[in-house]
Motif scaffolding. Sequence first.
Motif, PDB file in Angstrom:
ATOM      1  N   ASN A 104       0.868  -1.184   0.000  1.00 21.40           N
ATOM      2  CA  ASN A 104       0.000   0.000   0.000  1.00 21.40           C
ATOM      3  C   ASN A 104       0.898   1.225   0.000  1.00 21.40           C
ATOM      4  O   ASN A 104       1.869   1.297   0.752  1.00 21.40           O
ATOM      5  N   GLU A 105       0.565   2.206  -0.833  1.00 23.76           N
ATOM      6  CA  GLU A 105       1.395   3.419  -0.810  1.00 23.76           C
ATOM      7  C   GLU A 105       1.283   4.138   0.532  1.00 23.76           C
ATOM      8  O   GLU A 105       2.208   4.842   0.932  1.00 23.76           O
ATOM      9  N   TYR A 106       0.185   3.998   1.241  1.00 27.43           N
ATOM     10  CA  TYR A 106       0.015   4.489   2.619  1.00 27.43           C
ATOM     11  C   TYR A 106       0.282   5.995   2.728  1.00 27.43           C
ATOM     12  O   TYR A 106       1.049   6.455   3.561  1.00 27.43           O
ATOM     13  N   ARG A 107      -0.385   6.751   1.893  1.00 28.12           N
ATOM     14  CA  ARG A 107      -0.280   8.210   1.943  1.00 28.12           C
ATOM     15  C   ARG A 107      -1.585   8.846   2.415  1.00 28.12           C
ATOM     16  O   ARG A 107      -1.586   9.712   3.292  1.00 28.12           O
ATOM     17  N   HIS A 108      -2.708   8.436   1.819  1.00 29.38           N
ATOM     18  CA  HIS A 108      -3.992   9.023   2.213  1.00 29.38           C
ATOM     19  C   HIS A 108      -4.231   8.900   3.713  1.00 29.38           C
ATOM     20  O   HIS A 108      -4.693   9.844   4.355  1.00 29.38           O
ATOM     21  N   GLU A 109      -3.933   7.726   4.262  1.00 29.67           N
ATOM     22  CA  GLU A 109      -4.218   7.463   5.676  1.00 29.67           C
ATOM     23  C   GLU A 109      -3.404   8.354   6.603  1.00 29.67           C
ATOM     24  O   GLU A 109      -3.787   8.601   7.744  1.00 29.67           O
ATOM     25  N   GLN A 110      -2.260   8.842   6.131  1.00 26.85           N
ATOM     26  CA  GLN A 110      -1.416   9.700   6.958  1.00 26.85           C
ATOM     27  C   GLN A 110      -1.689  11.182   6.726  1.00 26.85           C
ATOM     28  O   GLN A 110      -1.400  12.006   7.605  1.00 26.85           O
ATOM     29  N   GLU A 111      -2.246  11.520   5.559  1.00 26.61           N
ATOM     30  CA  GLU A 111      -2.399  12.929   5.199  1.00 26.61           C
ATOM     31  C   GLU A 111      -3.839  13.423   5.255  1.00 26.61           C
ATOM     32  O   GLU A 111      -4.074  14.634   5.263  1.00 26.61           O
ATOM     33  N   ASN A 112      -4.815  12.515   5.285  1.00 23.28           N
ATOM     34  CA  ASN A 112      -6.216  12.904   5.223  1.00 23.28           C
ATOM     35  C   ASN A 112      -6.945  12.354   6.441  1.00 23.28           C
ATOM     36  O   ASN A 112      -7.010  11.142   6.641  1.00 23.28           O
ATOM     37  N   THR A 167       3.380  -6.911   5.283  1.00 27.27           N
ATOM     38  CA  THR A 167       2.983  -5.693   4.589  1.00 27.27           C
ATOM     39  C   THR A 167       4.212  -4.918   4.139  1.00 27.27           C
ATOM     40  O   THR A 167       5.314  -5.090   4.673  1.00 27.27           O
ATOM     41  N   ALA A 168       4.012  -4.072   3.150  1.00 25.62           N
ATOM     42  CA  ALA A 168       5.076  -3.207   2.648  1.00 25.62           C
ATOM     43  C   ALA A 168       4.435  -1.910   2.177  1.00 25.62           C
ATOM     44  O   ALA A 168       3.291  -1.905   1.710  1.00 25.62           O
ATOM     45  N   THR A 169       5.174  -0.801   2.301  1.00 28.03           N
ATOM     46  CA  THR A 169       4.632   0.499   1.924  1.00 28.03           C
ATOM     47  C   THR A 169       5.649   1.287   1.107  1.00 28.03           C
ATOM     48  O   THR A 169       6.854   0.990   1.102  1.00 28.03           O
TER      49      THR A 169
END
Length: 243
Positions: free
Chosen positions: A7-15, A42-44
């Motif tokens: 998962n790129e895991y950006r939305h969950e940290q920024e929004n 998992t990997a990000t």
Amino acid sequence: MNITVWNEYRHEQENEQVKAVYPQGIHEVIASFLSTEHNVTTATLDEPEHGLTERVLGQTDVLIWWGHKAHEEVDDDIVARVQQHVLDGMGLIVLHSGHFSKIFKSLMGTSCDLKWREADEKERLWVVDPTHPITTNLPSYIELDKEEMYGEHFDIPTPDETVFISWFEGGEVFRSGATFKRGNGRIFYFRPGHESYPTYYNEQVQQVIHNAVKWAQNTHTPKHHYGNAQPLEIIKPKNDDSQ
């Protein structure tokens, strides 16, 4: 089975809205329900080598991919590495906006573009191939109260199999579950999963992903060998009848 959820895991940290739905990240929700049956890691995106080292991929039977806003930040060398592992037999499940990821586009060879709309509309995913293993233990359709709309035309190659077709409240339809084979690897694209909706908590969506990893798993079939080949039998010289 060994599964890696990327998962790129950006939305969950920024929004904050997305964080409220997936506080530990989409990857952790998917990993949690798959871990009841499989070994899951998992990997990000922001890990070294995006968490997809040669060692990790070498131990992965199925890779699950979720990306959206940072497709271009994925290193081309890592994309090539993942693609080679798919060609060698690793399964790949591409979720939702992963249709625009570098890895999916490189394996499809098309733009993978589509229509889209965010309007909190109802989606029905209709099973169109009830004999397919990915539909095991599912009803004839899955209904999601709110989802992002994806609409045709979806610029992908003709799928090997179309498993689901979605209807949306606004009138569009979409090939929401499609399978492909590339080399020794199996690929499944599954549409639902916009980051601001709790789609991955839905038990029927989870069932699809459970079924898909079993279908896509690396069966470790013999690798193909290309280039100049030595004969398996002795080739006897042929008589030259012209003499």
